[in-house]
Write an enzyme that holds these catalytic residues in place. Structure first.
Site, PDB file in Angstrom:
ATOM      1  N   LYS A   1       1.970  -2.457  -7.778  1.00 20.34           N
ATOM      2  CA  LYS A   1       3.930  -2.121  -8.524  1.00 20.34           C
ATOM      3  C   LYS A   1       4.487  -2.850  -7.598  1.00 20.34           C
ATOM      4  CE  LYS A   1       7.133   0.527 -11.138  1.00 20.34           C
ATOM      5  NZ  LYS A   1       7.070  -0.768 -12.349  1.00 20.34           N
TER       6      LYS A   1
ATOM      7  N   GLU B   1       8.646 -12.879 -21.234  1.00 21.22           N
ATOM      8  CA  GLU B   1       8.430 -10.795 -20.974  1.00 21.22           C
ATOM      9  C   GLU B   1       7.807 -10.471 -21.640  1.00 21.22           C
ATOM     10  OE1 GLU B   1       8.920  -9.297 -18.545  1.00 21.22           O
ATOM     11  OE2 GLU B   1       8.969  -7.326 -18.333  1.00 21.22           O
TER      12      GLU B   1
ATOM     13  N   HIS C   1       5.096 -30.656 -27.619  1.00 21.07           N
ATOM     14  CA  HIS C   1       4.565 -31.462 -26.935  1.00 21.07           C
ATOM     15  C   HIS C   1       3.508 -31.315 -26.395  1.00 21.07           C
ATOM     16  CE1 HIS C   1       8.544 -33.235 -28.140  1.00 21.07           C
ATOM     17  NE2 HIS C   1       9.038 -32.038 -28.323  1.00 21.07           N
TER      18      HIS C   1
ATOM     19  N   GLU D   1      -0.759  -8.950 -18.624  1.00 21.25           N
ATOM     20  CA  GLU D   1      -0.690  -7.831 -17.611  1.00 21.25           C
ATOM     21  C   GLU D   1      -1.548  -6.458 -17.629  1.00 21.25           C
ATOM     22  OE1 GLU D   1       2.868  -6.408 -16.570  1.00 21.25           O
ATOM     23  OE2 GLU D   1       2.403  -6.408 -14.238  1.00 21.25           O
TER      24      GLU D   1
ATOM     25  N   CYS E   1       0.666  -1.684   0.110  1.00 21.37           N
ATOM     26  CA  CYS E   1      -0.226  -0.255   0.100  1.00 21.37           C
ATOM     27  C   CYS E   1       0.572   1.272  -0.214  1.00 21.37           C
ATOM     28  CB  CYS E   1      -1.220   0.019   0.888  1.00 21.37           C
ATOM     29  SG  CYS E   1      -1.991  -1.197   1.236  1.00 21.37           S
TER      30      CYS E   1
ATOM     31  N   ASN F   1       0.939   0.462   5.774  1.00 22.40           N
ATOM     32  CA  ASN F   1       1.549  -0.851   4.454  1.00 22.40           C
ATOM     33  C   ASN F   1       2.462  -1.690   5.293  1.00 22.40           C
ATOM     34  OD1 ASN F   1       2.558  -1.531   2.292  1.00 22.40           O
ATOM     35  ND2 ASN F   1       4.145  -0.018   2.667  1.00 22.40           N
ATOM     36  N   GLY F   2       1.958  -2.949   5.162  1.00 25.04           N
ATOM     37  CA  GLY F   2       2.329  -4.749   5.417  1.00 25.04           C
ATOM     38  C   GLY F   2       1.239  -4.920   6.622  1.00 25.04           C
TER      39      GLY F   2
ATOM     40  N   TRP G   1      -4.030  -1.758  -1.153  1.00 30.31           N
ATOM     41  CA  TRP G   1      -3.995  -3.024  -2.235  1.00 30.31           C
ATOM     42  C   TRP G   1      -4.439  -4.126  -1.120  1.00 30.31           C
ATOM     43  CZ3 TRP G   1      -1.024  -7.728  -2.460  1.00 30.31           C
ATOM     44  CH2 TRP G   1      -1.821  -8.216  -3.326  1.00 30.31           C
TER      45      TRP G   1
HETATM   46  O1  M6R Z   1      10.331  -4.301  -8.144  1.00 32.98           O
HETATM   47  P1  M6R Z   1      10.479  -5.885  -8.614  1.00 32.98           P
HETATM   48  O2  M6R Z   1      11.763  -6.219  -9.833  1.00 32.98           O
HETATM   49  O3  M6R Z   1      11.061  -6.618  -7.391  1.00 32.98           O
HETATM   50  O4  M6R Z   1       9.101  -6.905  -8.912  1.00 32.98           O
HETATM   51  C1  M6R Z   1       8.829  -7.828  -9.475  1.00 32.98           C
HETATM   52  C2  M6R Z   1       7.469  -8.191 -10.120  1.00 32.98           C
HETATM   53  O5  M6R Z   1       6.686  -8.031  -9.196  1.00 32.98           O
HETATM   54  C3  M6R Z   1       7.433  -7.081 -11.614  1.00 32.98           C
HETATM   55  O6  M6R Z   1       8.759  -7.586 -12.778  1.00 32.98           O
HETATM   56  C4  M6R Z   1       6.530  -7.998 -12.253  1.00 32.98           C
HETATM   57  O7  M6R Z   1       5.967  -8.619 -12.648  1.00 32.98           O
HETATM   58  C5  M6R Z   1       5.669  -6.385 -13.338  1.00 32.98           C
HETATM   59  N1  M6R Z   1       4.671  -5.876 -13.059  1.00 32.98           N
HETATM   60  C6  M6R Z   1       5.971  -6.981 -14.252  1.00 32.98           C
HETATM   61  O8  M6R Z   1       5.813  -5.912 -15.322  1.00 32.98           O
END
Ligand code: M6R
Length: 579
Positions: free
Chosen positions: A574, A452, A475, A459, A2, A97-98, A71
């Site tokens: 994020k 990716e 396969h 996403e 959050c 947050n946490g 969140w």
């Molecule tokens: O901050 P981080 O790189 O550790 O985050 C890891 C993932 O949560 C992050 O890369 C996530 O997969 C992205 N939102 C994808 O676009």
């Protein structure tokens, strides 16, 4: 998971808090709320996104207050579960947050003492516990309270009887902004940039008492001092700058970002023990994990050492043989799974390196060494420029470790992205936007590049996208191929070109539309593919970077065509600070 923000100073607090929460919305956006202090506590909180609040919500009085964008972890998104939370008499307000891991136990005890709870959150135990411990001094109550809490928390609290803000941190980020006659607290520096560039990162266990006259920081009841840093990020970096979405702005920043990332690593700045490593493990999640996989393919071949790549979330709970070095990759530096993997490395006396975008983030404290990727703040939930910056750092690391520094890569990485911006992707986008399922296939290092691409597509466009090593698709997944399931493939000149072309022919024979990324001069491929996205690069690193950006743009434009909420996809945040 959050975002929290606090303010005390001379300005009306509510507008500062609302604007701050908007900057933090990438951390969570299912509900929001603020509390201000002006002789008594005033609260406004609500389900929904803070970016959609109406200006008349900013009229709460007072020049001191706290705010939160959520969140959900404990309890559904609702007005009642939104923060701030208060004690029984609404004398104390708290944002958090946490996760309070022992909240159920605390809640039972507090209920038995007569406290009435209004929400389903773990957070609500905090104001009730403070109410229980408060003898007229909020700071002292918090100093006692931390002995009861288990879990991760960045908490901001205000109380009715004083014009002070108390901040406390344990395993969740919290930064203070130092202005002239005003002070800020926030989950990260983005809400502070408009007001000050002087910041202070609280350490685990720190409790800060902040008034208009200044601040004091304690560990328990002992006063401590923390260094004030001057931040270089300009306020414009957290604004859209004329782009419809942060994601597109961040994609367009990549030519500059990759150059900065590549040059951030020099023979002198690279940790020495990396040169001596006989084996490495990369720990990461999501996009950062994909960057790790690309690193594995290329580092194993260029440096001749085995590289294992593990999800942060799996590494901690499995007993795996340890390597000489653990590299943790995390844009935010706060991903709980990656942090716990690094922590495991520390406990086993393995050398650890963090590659992160955020100065002073938690991962920088866990790891023995830090490499900053210098992508600048990334606001869109989907990782784009941070992924490219990770590639810049990792590919340059391979060059330095293998002693094969490529001038082509050093001088053309940005240019190769600029060339991608000139491509017309309309036909590919309209094929994708019609699909319910899309396959992304590649071979060698292009396989994780396609992983990716698939992650980006699902996403933000909500289209089901799966990635496969091209040889694997026959396969099993072949049974899913049909004229309705496009396949996006990288088929560039190189050792696997002939088999890749063969795989695409097999798919085409099942009626599957093919979007191929390949050479413009490849007549065989261009006859086979429904859409050919041309790419000419002279170095595999440049090809990888260029394909990455093509796939980002494909996902972005598909999502835009479908009218999706690009910067804040549903259900996501994020920074994932829970395991
Ligand atoms: O901050 P981080 O790189 O550790 O985050 C890891 C993932 O949560 C992050 O890369 C996530 O997969 C992205 N939102 C994808 O676009």
């Amino acid at each position: 998971m959050c975002g929290i923000v606090g303010y005390i100073g001379f300005r009306p607090a509510a507008p500062v808090l609302f604007e701050g929460l908007k900057q933090l919305e990438y951390r969570g956006y299912d509900s929001y709320g603020i509390a201000t202090h002006s002789n008594e506590i005033f609260i406004h909180k609500k389900k929904g996104k803070v970016s959609e609040f109406s200006p008349d919500e900013t009229t709460l009085p007072g020049t001191c207050g706290i705010g939160h964008t959520r969140w959900a972890t404990h309890g559904i998104p609702s007005d009642l579960n939104a923060h701030p939370h208060t004690d029984c008499n609404e004398q104390i307000a708290v944002v958090h947050n946490g996760i309070i891991e022992n909240y159920a136990h605390l809640k039972r005890e507090l209920r038995a003492k007569g406290h009435t709870f209004r929400s389903e959150t773990d957070t609500e135990v905090i104001p009730h516990l403070l109410e229980d411990l408060n003898e007229g001094d909020l700071l002292k109550a918090i100093q006692k309270m931390v002995n009861y809490l288990e879990g991760s928390y960045a908490v901001l609290a205000i109380s009715n009887d004083c014009n002070r803000l108390i901040a406390v941190k344990n395993r969740s980020p919290l930064v203070l902004g130092i202005g002239d006659g005003e002070f800020f607290a926030a989950s990260d520096i983005t809400p502070l940039l408009e007001y000050t560039n002087r910041v202070l990162y609280l350490e685990d266990g720190d409790i800060a008492e902040i008034s208009v006259d200044g601040y004091e920081i304690y560990q328990g009841s002992t006063q401590v001092s923390r260094r004030v840093h001057e931040i270089q990020w300009a306020p414009e970096t957290v604004q859209k700058g004329g782009f419809p979405h942060f994601m597109l702005k961040e994609i367009y920043e990549q030519p500059e970002v990759i150059n900065r990332a590549i040059h951030s690593l020099t023979p002198d700045s690279i940790p020495r023990f990396l040169y001596d490593a006989k084996s490495m493990t990369v720990v990461a999640c999501g996009s950062s994990y994909h960057a790790g996989l690309i690193f594995r393919y290329l580092a194993e071949s260029a440096c001749g050492i085995p590289v294992r790549v593990e999800f942060g979330s799996e590494f901690k709970y499995n007993s795996v043989p340890l390597t000489d070095v653990i590299i943790g990759i995390s844009q935010s530096g706060e991903t709980a799974d990656t942090l716990s993997a690094i922590h495991k490395g520390n406990c086993s006396n393995v050398q650890t390196v963090a590659i992160t975008n955020v100065l002073n983030s938690s991962i920088t404290r866990y790891a023995d060494n830090t490499i900053l990727m210098q992508a600048g703040p990334e606001i869109s939930v989907a990782a784009t420029k941070s992924f490219t910056a990770q590639l810049g750092v990792l590919l340059q690391m391979i060059s330095l470790l293998s002693g094969q520094v490529s001038d082509e890569f050093l001088s053309h990485a940005g240019v190769s992205i600029d060339k991608v911006f000139l491509l017309n992707l309309d036909d590919a986008v309209s094929l994708c936007a019609k699909a319910e399922h899309i396959f992304f296939v590649g071979r060698g290092p292009f396989y994780p590049v396609m992983m990716e691409g698939a992650l980006k597509m699902k996403e933000i466009s909500y289209i089901h996208a799966e990635s496969y090593a091209a040889g694997e698709i026959k396969h099993g997944p072949f049974s899913l191929l049909s004229p309705e399931t496009p396949v996006i493939a990288t088929c560039l000149p190189g050792p696997a070109y002939a088999v890749m072309l063969g795989n695409l022919k097999e798919m085409k024979a099942r009626g599957t539309p093919i979007i191929a990324i390949g050479s413009e001069e490849d007549t065989e491929l261009s006859e086979l593919a429904d859409v050919l996205i041309p790419l000419e690069e002279k170095h595999i690193f440049l090809e990888i970077v260029a394909v990455t950006v093509i796939l980002q743009l494909l996902a972005y434009h598909t999502a835009a065509l479908l009218g999706r909420e690009i910067d804040k996809p549903r259900n996501l945040a994020k920074s994932v600070t829970v395991e």
